[in-house]
Design an enzyme around this catalytic site. Structure first.
Site, PDB file in Angstrom:
ATOM      1  N   PHE A   1       1.093  -1.681   0.152  1.00 36.23           N
ATOM      2  CA  PHE A   1      -0.084  -0.152   0.108  1.00 36.23           C
ATOM      3  C   PHE A   1       1.366   1.570   0.022  1.00 36.23           C
ATOM      4  O   PHE A   1       1.586   1.092   0.875  1.00 36.23           O
ATOM      5  CB  PHE A   1      -1.798   0.302   1.047  1.00 36.23           C
ATOM      6  CG  PHE A   1      -1.696   0.618   1.146  1.00 36.23           C
ATOM      7  CD1 PHE A   1      -3.215   1.315   0.354  1.00 36.23           C
ATOM      8  CD2 PHE A   1      -1.510   2.617   2.149  1.00 36.23           C
ATOM      9  CE1 PHE A   1      -4.129   2.263   0.740  1.00 36.23           C
ATOM     10  CE2 PHE A   1      -2.147   3.830   1.798  1.00 36.23           C
ATOM     11  CZ  PHE A   1      -3.386   3.455   1.216  1.00 36.23           C
TER      12      PHE A   1
ATOM     13  N   THR B   1       1.521  24.353  -4.604  1.00 40.21           N
ATOM     14  CA  THR B   1       1.637  25.295  -4.812  1.00 40.21           C
ATOM     15  C   THR B   1       2.289  25.293  -3.207  1.00 40.21           C
ATOM     16  O   THR B   1       2.806  26.663  -2.878  1.00 40.21           O
ATOM     17  CB  THR B   1       0.143  25.945  -4.064  1.00 40.21           C
ATOM     18  OG1 THR B   1      -0.059  26.130  -5.662  1.00 40.21           O
ATOM     19  CG2 THR B   1       0.041  27.081  -3.260  1.00 40.21           C
TER      20      THR B   1
ATOM     21  N   LYS C   1       2.481  10.609   8.826  1.00 38.34           N
ATOM     22  CA  LYS C   1       2.263  10.181   9.442  1.00 38.34           C
ATOM     23  C   LYS C   1       3.296  10.907  10.542  1.00 38.34           C
ATOM     24  O   LYS C   1       2.904  11.408  11.352  1.00 38.34           O
ATOM     25  CB  LYS C   1       2.721   8.748   9.548  1.00 38.34           C
ATOM     26  CG  LYS C   1       1.381   7.842   8.347  1.00 38.34           C
ATOM     27  CD  LYS C   1       0.731   6.516   8.998  1.00 38.34           C
ATOM     28  CE  LYS C   1      -0.167   6.150   7.247  1.00 38.34           C
ATOM     29  NZ  LYS C   1      -1.885   6.347   7.779  1.00 38.34           N
TER      30      LYS C   1
ATOM     31  N   ASP D   1       8.967   2.988   1.348  1.00 37.70           N
ATOM     32  CA  ASP D   1       8.516   4.008   1.866  1.00 37.70           C
ATOM     33  C   ASP D   1       7.879   3.872   2.911  1.00 37.70           C
ATOM     34  O   ASP D   1       7.741   2.798   3.596  1.00 37.70           O
ATOM     35  CB  ASP D   1       7.005   2.830   0.971  1.00 37.70           C
ATOM     36  CG  ASP D   1       5.756   4.115   1.254  1.00 37.70           C
ATOM     37  OD1 ASP D   1       5.796   4.523   2.681  1.00 37.70           O
ATOM     38  OD2 ASP D   1       5.041   3.732   1.112  1.00 37.70           O
TER      39      ASP D   1
END
Length: 483
Positions: free
Chosen positions: A201, A365, A341, A310
Site C-alpha cells: 500500500f 502550491t 504520519k 516507503d
C-alpha cells in the site's frame, strides 16, 4: 461559529503540566455504546455535507490526552491505533500545545506560504532541526510534501526524471522531448514503469494505486498503469522455528523481482524504480528479512533502478529506530526514503544524484506545511530529550513477549504474532472474527484496528509506557474471553 474550548480543555490542562502522566485519565471509561448517540447525530449532520462511509466515531480532541482518546459521547479509550499510526507523542502533548501558541506557528497558519516559491525566512532552519537531524544514513537532501501519497508520487516522478536524464547522458530535456511530451508521444513521454509488491500500500492517487495491492476496494473502477507487481515474502512465525521456509520465501521473491525487471525490459517498458515498505502495514503487517532487502538493493544497483523505501507508516520510532530500514544494515543506502504520519509532514529524503535541476518539475502550491514542520521540530526535540526511541525499544520487547504469550493462551484464536518494537500484529482465523474482536475491544475501552485480510495491528504512540502495555494486555485478554 467555531465552538469555544471547554473548561476541561487541553489548553487549560497543559498549564503547569510537567509530564503526560499528570494529565492522562487513570484508565478507560465507557458510558455508551460506540458509536454513541452523539456520534450518530454528528454523522448524520456530516453526511449532508461530506462523505461519511468510513467514519467510525467522532472525537472530542479537546478532551483527548496522551494515550487516551475521548469520543463525542464522553467515552474514554486507551488508544493503540493513534489516528492510523500518525501521533508521535499521543494527543495534545504539552510541548506541542505550547509551540502551537507561538507567533511563528500562528503566522505560518494564518499566512500559509507557497513554499516552492516564497518560503519563510526560518524554513531552512526548520528543515535542518526537524528533518536533517534525523535523516536516514547516507541521505541528507529532503523534499517536503503534504502527505504520504504525495511524497510517494513525487519520489516516483523524481526517479523517472533521473532515469531519463541518464539516457540523455545526464542532460535535461531537449526541444524534441519538450515538444513530444505535449502530445504524449516518445521521446518526451517514455514507456517507463515502477515495480511494486503483492500486498503493498502506497496511497490512493492514480499513480500510487498502480503499485498498491492491499485491498480490492482501493483499486476497483480505477484505471491503472501496466506496471509489474512482484511477490513479497510471506513468513511463518516464530521466525527461529521456520528459518528454512522463510529463506526459501526470500529466494523465490528475489528471483521474481529479477525476472519481472527482465520481462518489462523486453516489453520496452523499463523498470525505472522499485518502491517497497519495510513492513507492509495496510496489507497485513508482512515483513521482509534484512537478507531480502539487501537482495533488493543489490538487484536495483545492478540494473540501474532507483530504490525507494516507503517509510510512511514505519518511520518515526515505533520499530525501535527512527527508520525501520536501519534494521537491515544495507551495504549502501536506499536512493530515496519517503515519510509522513508520525513525522507529521510528508516528504522524502533522496541521494544527491537525484536532485532535480529544473524548476517546477517537482512543485505544487504548498509543497508541505510549515506548521507541521514546526511541530515536528519540537517533537524531535522531545523524542531525544525524553529518550522515547529507547523507551519504544524496551517497551516493544516486552510487547512482543506478551503478544506471544497471549497467542499461546488464546486456544487457537490467535496466530502469527509478530512485530518489531511496538509496531506489532497478530492474526485471527478470519476477517469476520477479527472485526468482531475489534468492536468488542473498543466497547471494553481499547481502541485498536485491523489490517490486511485478518490481522489486528497495534500502533501506539512513543509515549506509550509499561503501564499502558499492562492495561492493553488486560483488555486484550478480557476481550478474547468474550469472543
Amino acid at each position: 461559529m467555531l465552538p469555544r474550548l471547554a473548561k476541561s480543555s487541553v489548553l487549560q490542562q497543559v498549564r503547569g503540566v510537567s509530564a503526560i502522566a499528570n494529565a492522562e485519565p487513570s484508565g478507560p471509561s465507557i458510558k455508551t455504546s460506540i458509536p454513541g448517540p452523539r456520534s450518530k447525530e454528528l454523522r448524520q449532520e456530516m453526511d449532508i455535507v461530506h462523505q461519511t462511509t468510513s467514519v467510525r466515531f467522532h472525537v472530542d480532541y479537546e478532551k483527548s490526552f496522551g494515550n487516551y482518546v475521548v469520543d463525542a459521547d464522553g467515552n474514554t479509550l486507551l488508544d493503540v491505533y493513534t489516528q492510523i499510526s500518525s501521533l508521535p507523542l499521543g494527543y495534545n502533548h504539552p510541548d506541542l500545545v505550547k509551540v502551537a501558541t507561538q507567533p511563528h506557528l500562528i503566522t505560518s497558519l494564518v499566512s500559509r506560504p507557497a513554499l516552492g516559491s516564497f518560503p519563510r525566512t526560518d524554513f531552512a532552519g526548520g528543515i535542518s532541526h526537524a528533518l536533517t537531524s534525523i535523516a536516514p544514513k547516507g541521505l541528507k537532501a529532503v523534499q517536503t510534501m503534504l502527505c504520504g501519497t504525495s511524497a510517494n508520487e513525487n519520489a516516483i516522478k523524481t526517479a523517472f526524471i533521473w532515469y531519463q536524464a541518464q539516457r540523455r547522458g545526464g542532460l535535461g530535456p531537449d526541444a524534441l522531448h519538450l515538444e513530444s511530451c505535449m502530445t504524449q508521444q516518445k521521446p518526451g513521454t517514455p514507456n517507463l514503469s515502477v515495480m511494486g509488491f503483492e500486498g503493498a500500500f502506497h496511497g490512493r492517487s492514480l499513480c500510487m494505486l498502480s503499485v498498491t495491492r492491499s485491498k480490492p476496494i482501493h483499486k476497483v473502477d480505477i484505471p491503472a498503469f501496466d506496471w509489474p507487481i512482484a511477490k513479497f515474502p510471506r513468513y511463518k512465525y516464530p521466525l527461529d522455528q521456520n528459518a528454512a521456509y522463510n529463506k526459501k520465501q526470500d529466494q523465490e521473491c528475489l528471483a521474481d523481482v529479477e525476472a519481472k525487471i527482465a520481462e518489462w525490459k523486453r516489453r520496452d517498458n523499463d523498470v525505472a524504480a522499485i518502491i517497497v515498505e519495510p513492513i507492509q502495514a495496510e496489507g497485513g503487517d508482512h515483513y521482509g528479512s534484512p537478507a531480502f532487502f539487501q537482495g533488493l538493493r543489490d538487484i536495483t544497483a545492478k540494473n540501474g533502478v532507483v530504490f525507494i523505501v516507503d517509510e510512511v507508516q514505519t518511520g518515526g520510532g515505533a520499530t525501535g529506530d527512527v527508520w525501520a530500514h536501519d534494521h537491515w544494515n544495507l551495504s549502501s543506502p536506499p536512493d530515496m526514503v519517503t515519510f509522513s504520519k508520525k513525522l507529521l509532514t510528508g516528504g522524502y529524503f533522496y541521494g544527491e544524484h537525484l536532485r532535480v535541476k529544473e524548476a517546477y518539475r517537482i512543485y505544487n502550491t504548498w509543497m508541505g506545511d510549515p506548521t507541521k514542520l514546526l511541530l515536528l521540530e519540537k517533537a524531535v526535540e522531545v523524542i531525544k530529550r525524553d529518550g522515547l526511541i529507547d523507551q519504544s525499544r524496551q517497551v516493544g520487547a516486552e510487547f512482543q513477549k506478551r503478544l506471544g504469550e497471549l497467542q499461546a493462551s488464546s486456544g487457537g484464536k490467535l496466530d502469527q504474532a509478530r512485530g518489531r518494537g511496538t509496531f506489532a500484529a497478530v492474526d485471527f482465523p478470519s476477517g469476520a472474527l477479527r472485526d468482531k474482536f475489534v468492536d468488542l475491544a473498543i466497547s471494553n475501552g481499547l481502541h485498536c484496528g485491523g489490517c490486511g485480510d485478518r490481522s489486528l495491528r497495534f500502533r501506539p504512540s512513543l509515549v506509550y509506557t509499561k503501564k499502558h502495555l499492562d492495561l492493553t494486555f488486560d483488555l486484550l485478554d478480557k476481550t478474547l474471553k468474550q469472543l
